[in-house]
Design a protein around this motif. Structure first.
Motif, PDB file in Angstrom:
ATOM      1  N   ALA A 207       0.825  -1.208   0.131  1.00 56.77           N
ATOM      2  CA  ALA A 207      -0.034  -0.233   0.078  1.00 56.77           C
ATOM      3  C   ALA A 207       0.870   1.167  -0.018  1.00 56.77           C
ATOM      4  O   ALA A 207       0.803   1.968  -0.564  1.00 56.77           O
ATOM      5  N   LYS A 208       1.832   1.384   0.789  1.00 60.32           N
ATOM      6  CA  LYS A 208       2.812   2.362   0.943  1.00 60.32           C
ATOM      7  C   LYS A 208       3.623   2.649  -0.436  1.00 60.32           C
ATOM      8  O   LYS A 208       3.772   3.852  -0.880  1.00 60.32           O
ATOM      9  N   GLN A 209       3.960   1.328  -0.988  1.00 61.17           N
ATOM     10  CA  GLN A 209       4.730   1.536  -2.330  1.00 61.17           C
ATOM     11  C   GLN A 209       3.780   2.020  -3.373  1.00 61.17           C
ATOM     12  O   GLN A 209       4.278   2.725  -4.092  1.00 61.17           O
ATOM     13  N   LYS A 210       2.611   1.626  -3.538  1.00 59.43           N
ATOM     14  CA  LYS A 210       1.472   2.273  -4.322  1.00 59.43           C
ATOM     15  C   LYS A 210       1.286   3.654  -4.237  1.00 59.43           C
ATOM     16  O   LYS A 210       1.318   4.510  -5.257  1.00 59.43           O
ATOM     17  N   SER A 211       1.183   4.043  -3.142  1.00 57.01           N
ATOM     18  CA  SER A 211       1.107   5.483  -2.368  1.00 57.01           C
ATOM     19  C   SER A 211       2.339   6.448  -3.159  1.00 57.01           C
ATOM     20  O   SER A 211       2.001   7.452  -3.915  1.00 57.01           O
ATOM     21  N   GLU A 212       3.409   5.712  -2.927  1.00 51.54           N
ATOM     22  CA  GLU A 212       4.720   6.544  -3.438  1.00 51.54           C
ATOM     23  C   GLU A 212       4.917   6.466  -4.944  1.00 51.54           C
ATOM     24  O   GLU A 212       5.309   7.421  -5.659  1.00 51.54           O
ATOM     25  N   LYS A 213       4.318   5.289  -5.367  1.00 53.22           N
ATOM     26  CA  LYS A 213       4.451   5.120  -7.037  1.00 53.22           C
ATOM     27  C   LYS A 213       3.627   6.368  -7.562  1.00 53.22           C
ATOM     28  O   LYS A 213       3.937   7.090  -8.528  1.00 53.22           O
ATOM     29  N   TYR A 214       2.298   6.477  -7.018  1.00 51.40           N
ATOM     30  CA  TYR A 214       1.457   7.851  -7.411  1.00 51.40           C
ATOM     31  C   TYR A 214       1.998   8.956  -6.911  1.00 51.40           C
ATOM     32  O   TYR A 214       1.477  10.121  -7.335  1.00 51.40           O
ATOM     33  N   GLY A 215       3.185   9.130  -6.214  1.00 49.49           N
ATOM     34  CA  GLY A 215       3.533  10.248  -5.531  1.00 49.49           C
ATOM     35  C   GLY A 215       2.636  11.237  -4.935  1.00 49.49           C
ATOM     36  O   GLY A 215       2.481  12.602  -4.836  1.00 49.49           O
ATOM     37  N   LEU A 216       1.763  10.342  -3.831  1.00 50.52           N
ATOM     38  CA  LEU A 216       0.584  11.150  -3.192  1.00 50.52           C
ATOM     39  C   LEU A 216       1.200  11.448  -1.959  1.00 50.52           C
ATOM     40  O   LEU A 216       1.759  11.125  -1.184  1.00 50.52           O
ATOM     41  N   SER A 217       0.689  12.899  -1.800  1.00 55.49           N
ATOM     42  CA  SER A 217       1.030  13.599  -0.381  1.00 55.49           C
ATOM     43  C   SER A 217      -0.151  13.885   0.312  1.00 55.49           C
ATOM     44  O   SER A 217      -0.192  14.440   1.485  1.00 55.49           O
ATOM     45  N   ASN A 218      -1.306  13.156   0.041  1.00 55.29           N
ATOM     46  CA  ASN A 218      -2.661  13.215   0.593  1.00 55.29           C
ATOM     47  C   ASN A 218      -2.901  12.146   1.517  1.00 55.29           C
ATOM     48  O   ASN A 218      -4.022  11.947   2.050  1.00 55.29           O
ATOM     49  N   ILE A 219      -1.911  11.260   1.537  1.00 55.09           N
ATOM     50  CA  ILE A 219      -2.279   9.883   2.441  1.00 55.09           C
ATOM     51  C   ILE A 219      -1.186   9.883   3.616  1.00 55.09           C
ATOM     52  O   ILE A 219      -0.054  10.210   3.408  1.00 55.09           O
ATOM     53  N   ARG A 220      -1.532   9.627   4.970  1.00 57.37           N
ATOM     54  CA  ARG A 220      -1.030   9.463   5.895  1.00 57.37           C
ATOM     55  C   ARG A 220      -0.930   8.141   6.638  1.00 57.37           C
ATOM     56  O   ARG A 220      -1.913   7.875   6.869  1.00 57.37           O
ATOM     57  N   PHE A 221       0.154   7.266   6.625  1.00 54.29           N
ATOM     58  CA  PHE A 221       0.324   6.109   7.138  1.00 54.29           C
ATOM     59  C   PHE A 221       0.501   6.318   8.527  1.00 54.29           C
ATOM     60  O   PHE A 221       1.835   6.377   8.876  1.00 54.29           O
ATOM     61  N   ARG A 222      -0.188   6.004   9.588  1.00 52.56           N
ATOM     62  CA  ARG A 222       0.022   6.158  10.959  1.00 52.56           C
ATOM     63  C   ARG A 222       0.701   5.031  11.676  1.00 52.56           C
ATOM     64  O   ARG A 222       1.212   4.855  12.558  1.00 52.56           O
ATOM     65  N   GLY A 223       0.543   3.698  10.830  1.00 54.11           N
ATOM     66  CA  GLY A 223       0.933   2.459  11.261  1.00 54.11           C
ATOM     67  C   GLY A 223      -0.189   2.096  12.452  1.00 54.11           C
ATOM     68  O   GLY A 223      -1.330   2.560  12.452  1.00 54.11           O
ATOM     69  N   ARG A 224       0.255   0.948  13.278  1.00 56.05           N
ATOM     70  CA  ARG A 224      -0.513   0.558  14.522  1.00 56.05           C
ATOM     71  C   ARG A 224      -0.677   1.458  15.525  1.00 56.05           C
ATOM     72  O   ARG A 224       0.196   2.187  15.885  1.00 56.05           O
ATOM     73  N   VAL A 225      -1.464   1.621  16.109  1.00 55.70           N
ATOM     74  CA  VAL A 225      -1.837   2.336  17.471  1.00 55.70           C
ATOM     75  C   VAL A 225      -2.548   1.669  18.467  1.00 55.70           C
ATOM     76  O   VAL A 225      -2.914   0.304  18.090  1.00 55.70           O
ATOM     77  N   GLU A 226      -2.257   1.846  19.721  1.00 57.08           N
ATOM     78  CA  GLU A 226      -3.017   1.191  20.828  1.00 57.08           C
ATOM     79  C   GLU A 226      -4.366   1.258  20.860  1.00 57.08           C
ATOM     80  O   GLU A 226      -5.252   2.027  20.275  1.00 57.08           O
ATOM     81  N   TYR A 227      -5.202   0.241  21.270  1.00 59.61           N
ATOM     82  CA  TYR A 227      -6.503   0.065  20.992  1.00 59.61           C
ATOM     83  C   TYR A 227      -7.300   1.072  21.696  1.00 59.61           C
ATOM     84  O   TYR A 227      -8.250   1.806  21.381  1.00 59.61           O
ATOM     85  N   ASN A 228      -6.770   1.471  23.140  1.00 59.55           N
ATOM     86  CA  ASN A 228      -7.222   2.647  23.948  1.00 59.55           C
ATOM     87  C   ASN A 228      -7.263   4.149  23.139  1.00 59.55           C
ATOM     88  O   ASN A 228      -7.712   5.161  23.686  1.00 59.55           O
ATOM     89  N   GLU A 229      -6.357   4.167  21.952  1.00 59.19           N
ATOM     90  CA  GLU A 229      -6.515   5.212  21.332  1.00 59.19           C
ATOM     91  C   GLU A 229      -7.363   5.433  20.231  1.00 59.19           C
ATOM     92  O   GLU A 229      -7.703   6.697  19.738  1.00 59.19           O
ATOM     93  N   LEU A 230      -7.919   4.475  19.683  1.00 56.99           N
ATOM     94  CA  LEU A 230      -8.990   4.458  18.711  1.00 56.99           C
ATOM     95  C   LEU A 230      -9.908   5.547  18.888  1.00 56.99           C
ATOM     96  O   LEU A 230     -10.495   6.115  17.825  1.00 56.99           O
ATOM     97  N   ASN A 231     -10.466   5.539  19.864  1.00 48.90           N
ATOM     98  CA  ASN A 231     -11.931   6.162  19.976  1.00 48.90           C
ATOM     99  C   ASN A 231     -11.632   7.752  19.795  1.00 48.90           C
ATOM    100  O   ASN A 231     -12.067   8.554  19.079  1.00 48.90           O
TER     101      ASN A 231
END
Length: 349
Positions: A207-231
């Protein structure tokens, strides 16, 4: 009613936490736990004491291997809540050479369980048909949401210039993240629209490679977060994305995130499926699309341009959860399933 949650692990998984939250709020329901981290250190006597105390033993999601082991050590009825089919999951990944063994890793524990749960009616029908199961032992129990953990936070909804399209989930084929990247590419010239993707997994790198291939600056990949941060994170989204996979599995499930989004009162965009329509109604409490990146991009634009629609859909989704799919409702449904099973068992004796 005494219920023993037993198995190697996964007592903390979302599905189990929703059930536990609800069961603990219902009078005369008692809960206990028995973890089996290693069978070599299994305390048979301690387990049998707890099993004899219990009216039912609940084996949590993904613990297919625990069903036969537990059944061999007790006569207490076993409820198995697999949540997934190992066969269907490997089919989703395209790992066709693994299908024969995975079929039996599903079928055997499914047959051994006294009660088998599924997360949707569509999934129930698939299990019964695929694994030749007795219909009377298979019940659907929607996942629902713990509204103590997922709830609207008005402070996160302050006016802002950027329209945030949010997604969270494991990057597996079911999620169809590829279509999200393609939709972001279609919308790349809309500088006031940003995508925020939470999670990681099997297709994350692609997914990140595809985003880079398109040269997208409108996507932020935050990776995994703690469950209690989701809300807090979900509250910051303007619109939330569900799943966009093309497989049979994607047609049969309603993932955790959909309930969480709705519980927070967010507008949801996801692919149309048999399962999603069991609960949600298009344009009333959700936006259902044909499963293409173009339709996704168009739906995002229309949602952004219609603040009244955003508010109405989000409010209706929130009310749906409060009325029918909160943790107490889901727990009561489980108790009703048990009552129905007991009635059915007496009839067949």
């Amino acid at each position: 009613m005494n219920i023993l949650f037993a198995g190697k692990s996964d007592f903390n998984y979302n599905r189990v936490q929703v059930l536990l939250s609800g069961l603990k709020k219902i009078p005369n329901v008692n809960i206990d736990y028995f973890s089996i981290p290693k069978r070599s250190s299994f305390d048979k006597n301690k387990f049998q004491l707890k099993a004899d105390w219990a009216d039912y033993i609940f084996i949590p999601p993904f613990r297919h291997k625990d069903v036969g082991f537990i059944k061999n050590h007790t006569k207490t009825p076993v409820i198995f809540d697999p949540l997934i089919s190992k066969y269907l999951t490997k089919l989703d990944y395209g790992h066709f050479w693994k299908l024969p063994i995975k079929f039996f890793l599903d079928k055997i524990p499914f047959q051994k369980a006294d009660v088998l749960l599924t997360d949707t009616k569509a999934h129930r029908e698939y299990f019964i048909r695929k694994f030749s199961l007795n219909r009377d032992k298979v019940y659907h129990l929607y996942i629902g949401s713990d509204t103590d953990l997922f709830f609207p936070d008005e402070e996160s909804n302050d006016k802002k210039k950027i329209f945030t399209v949010g997604f969270y989930g494991s990057f597996v084929p079911l999620q169809g993240v590829k279509k999200i990247i393609e939709a972001a590419n279609i919308l790349k010239d809309h500088i006031d629209i940003k995508f925020e993707l939470i999670g990681g997994g099997y297709t994350f790198k692609k997914a990140k490679q595809k985003s880079e291939k398109y040269g997208l600056s409108n996507i932020r990949f935050r990776g995994r977060v703690e469950y209690n941060e989701l809300n807090e994170i979900i509250n910051s989204f303007d619109v939330c994305l569900g799943i966009f996979g093309d497989s049979e599995k994607a047609n049969l499930v309603i993932p955790n995130k959909i309930y969480h989004y709705a519980s927070i009162g967010k507008t949801i965009i996801t692919r149309e499926s048999t399962a999603i329509k069991e609960i949600f109604t298009n344009r009333e409490n959700i936006i259902l699309i044909e499963n293409t990146a173009t339709d996704l991009a168009n739906a995002i634009l229309k949602a952004k341009e219609n603040s009244l629609l955003l508010k109405t859909l989000g409010t209706n989704a929130y009310q749906l959860i409060l009325k029918s799919y909160n943790s107490v409702q889901i727990a009561n449904h489980l108790l009703n399933i048990i009552a129905e099973f007991e009635k059915s068992s007496k009839t067949t004796k």
